[in-house]
Each structure stands twice: as structure tokens, then as C-alpha cells.
Design an enzyme around this catalytic site. Structure first.
Site, PDB file in Angstrom:
ATOM      1  N   SER A 111       1.054  -0.769   0.244  1.00 23.37           N
ATOM      2  CA  SER A 111       0.017   0.067   0.076  1.00 23.37           C
ATOM      3  C   SER A 111       0.635   1.118  -0.295  1.00 23.37           C
ATOM      4  CB  SER A 111      -0.538   0.071   1.188  1.00 23.37           C
ATOM      5  OG  SER A 111      -1.716   1.315   1.239  1.00 23.37           O
ATOM      6  N   TYR A 141      -2.308   0.212  10.378  1.00 20.60           N
ATOM      7  CA  TYR A 141      -2.663   0.042   9.037  1.00 20.60           C
ATOM      8  C   TYR A 141      -1.590  -0.111   8.177  1.00 20.60           C
ATOM      9  CZ  TYR A 141      -3.418  -1.404   4.377  1.00 20.60           C
ATOM     10  OH  TYR A 141      -3.451  -1.648   2.860  1.00 20.60           O
ATOM     11  N   LYS A 181       1.968  -2.277   7.046  1.00 22.59           N
ATOM     12  CA  LYS A 181       2.520  -2.144   5.433  1.00 22.59           C
ATOM     13  C   LYS A 181       3.805  -1.297   5.592  1.00 22.59           C
ATOM     14  CE  LYS A 181      -1.230  -3.110   3.656  1.00 22.59           C
ATOM     15  NZ  LYS A 181      -1.063  -5.136   2.970  1.00 22.59           N
TER      16      LYS A 181
END
Length: 278
Positions: A140, A153, A157
Site C-alpha cells: 500500500s 494498518y 504496511k
């Protein structure tokens, strides 16, 4: 176009829907033999049934090493040695960091980080023994940029970026390629109720096209859209005050702009919250 995709055996995780399904469709259409892995086997089978060529679906839980090993075993039994593993499975909880349930944080690390690690551990020995192979991880833009409202999150990543970068160095000269594809916000269930900010929302097909390109011509970092690459480099060079200003102008604040109600059903399905919202 570089390496031909036709005839390659490709295993894709999280392939029942969204980006994974788009990647499977793109590569199957280019002539690859594709194995779709997903926790939702029925959905993966339905997706596979709609694709051309040599395609099959298999059950997969990326949080369990044995399951990932068995997934690659199944792919090899069907189509021979896996040439490319696409680590795609991922989940995301969005909201203020202090409101995030403990189960959501742990689930994100289990799927997003350990799931990728399990893929490397399953695939690399097989590929290194043959002196060739390619692991493509759909990460991402949050690997390099940390949007407010996506604290855990983004942390997962960033971890994936660091892990893949280190393993890539260890694999130098082995014939095994490592790539990271880092898209901005994509129109999938994972991104329901989130803001895409100043960058247009991508389609899964856009990411699938980037995955095909990097398989044909391997490179380590691929941003989608490509203009995110110079943006992340610029942000790294700015002094903190300039970086803070750029974040306010360019990076969507998911706490202020996100729609938690739109995400509720997805977060329950992804194992990030209970059905009662706790």
C-alpha cells in the site's frame, strides 16, 4: 514487454474478490496458470470458474504457515513449480487509534504482516533451489505514508516494506526477485467508507495491470499511480514543518473524513470487530 507471462504458474492470495481477483483475471487472460487462494473457498471457486485457461481455487488461511505451505503444494501438484507468488491478502481497520479494538490490531498484524512472511517462508526455499522465482507483494502507499485513522494498518504496511527490503538483500544473486506494489486507495471492500484525498480512487484492474508489468519487468518498488513515487521522496526530504503541511494538504485524514458506518459490515466479515460493533 520483458518476460512472457504466458505459461507461468502464479499463486495469488486473497484472490476471491477485489485486487486479488483482478490480478488473477489479468494474469489468466495473459496465459498464466493461476491458483487462487482465499479463506472464502466458495467465493474463490466462483471467481476461478469465470476465468479463462488453467485456473483453480484452493482454501487458504495466510495466518497459518501450514496452510500457506499446503496452498503452494496444491499449486505445484496442479501446474508445476510456482514461478510467481502474489502476496495480496490484507485487512484494514479505520478510525481513531484509541478506539481500535485489540482484536482489530492483532488481526491486521496476523494477516498483513505474518501472512506475507508466511508466503516468503513457503515460497523462497522452493524458488531458491531452482535458482528462479518472483514474490510480488501488494502492499500500500501506506507503506511509506501514514494517513490519520490508519495507524495500525500503516504500521503493518511499513513492516511489510521493511521485511521485503531486508529479504531482498538476502536473496541477492539467488535468482529470486522481490517486488512491492504500493497503490493508493482502491475501490474495494477494504476501502469502503474511506477518503481518497487528492489522488483519484483506483480500480482493482489498475493494480492488476501494475502487477503484470512488474512480473514482466521486475523492480522492487512500484507505486500506483506512479506520481506517488516522487511525492514520497519529496516528503522524506522536507523538514518536519513542511512535511506536516504537505500531509494536511495531500494525505486524507480518515478520522475526519471516513465513514465508519459504511465500514461496519466489512470489519465484522474481516474479523476486525464483533457483530455488535465492539
Amino acid at each position: 514487454m520483458g518476460r512472457d507471462v504466458a505459461g507461468l504458474t502464479v499463486a495469488v492470495t486473497g484472490a476471491a474478490r477485489g485486487i486479488g481477483a483482478a490480478v488473477a483475471a489479468r494474469l489468466a487472460g495473459a496465459g498464466a496458470r493461476v491458483v487462487l487462494g482465499d479463506l472464502d473457498l466458495a467465493a474463490a471457486e466462483a471467481t476461478a470458474a469465470a476465468l479463462p485457461g488453467e485456473v483453480l481455487a484452493a482454501g487458504l488461511d495466510v495466518t497459518e504457515q501450514d496452510s500457506v505451505d499446503a496452498f503452494l503444494d496444491r499449486a505445484e501438484q496442479a501446474y508445476g513449480p510456482v514461478d510467481v507468488l502474489v502476496n495480496n491478502a490484507g485487512v484494514m481497520w479505520v478510525g481513531p487509534f484509541e478506539a481500535e479494538p485489540e482484536r482489530a490490531a492483532r488481526r491486521q498484524f496476523d494477516v498483513n504482516v505474518h501472512g506475507v512472511r508466511h508466503g516468503f517462508l513457503a515460497a523462497v526455499p522452493r524458488m531458491r533451489a531452482r535458482g528462479r522465482g518472483h514474490i510480488v507483494t501488494v502492499a500500500s502507499a501506506a507503506s511509506r505514508i501514514s494517513p490519520p485513522g490508519e495507524a495500525t494498518y500503516a504500521a503493518t504496511k511499513h513492516a511489510v516494506y521493511g521485511y521485503a527490503a531486508a529479504v531482498r538483500q538476502e536473496l541477492r544473486g539467488s535468482g529470486v526477485q522481490v517486488s512491492l506494489v504500493m497503490p493508493s486507495v482502491v475501490e474495494t471492500e477494504l476501502a469502503l467508507g474511506t477518503s481518497h484525498g487528492s489522488v483519484p480512487r483506483l480500480r482493482p484492474a489498475d493494480v492488476a495491470a501494475a502487477v503484470e508489468r512488474v512480473i514482466r519487468r521486475p523492480r522492487f518498488e512500484v507505486f500506483v499511480p506512479g506520481r506517488l513515487d516522487p511525492l514520497t521522496r519529496l516528503l522524506a526530504l522536507l523538514p518536519q514543518a513542511g512535511r506536516d503541511l504537505a500531509y494536511r494538504l495531500l494525505v486524507p485524514d480518515q478520522v475526519a473524513l471516513g465513514d465508519g458506518g459504511a465500514r461496519a459490515a466489512y470489519q465484522v466479515e474481516a474479523g476486525l470487530s464483533e457483530a455488535d460493533g465492539q
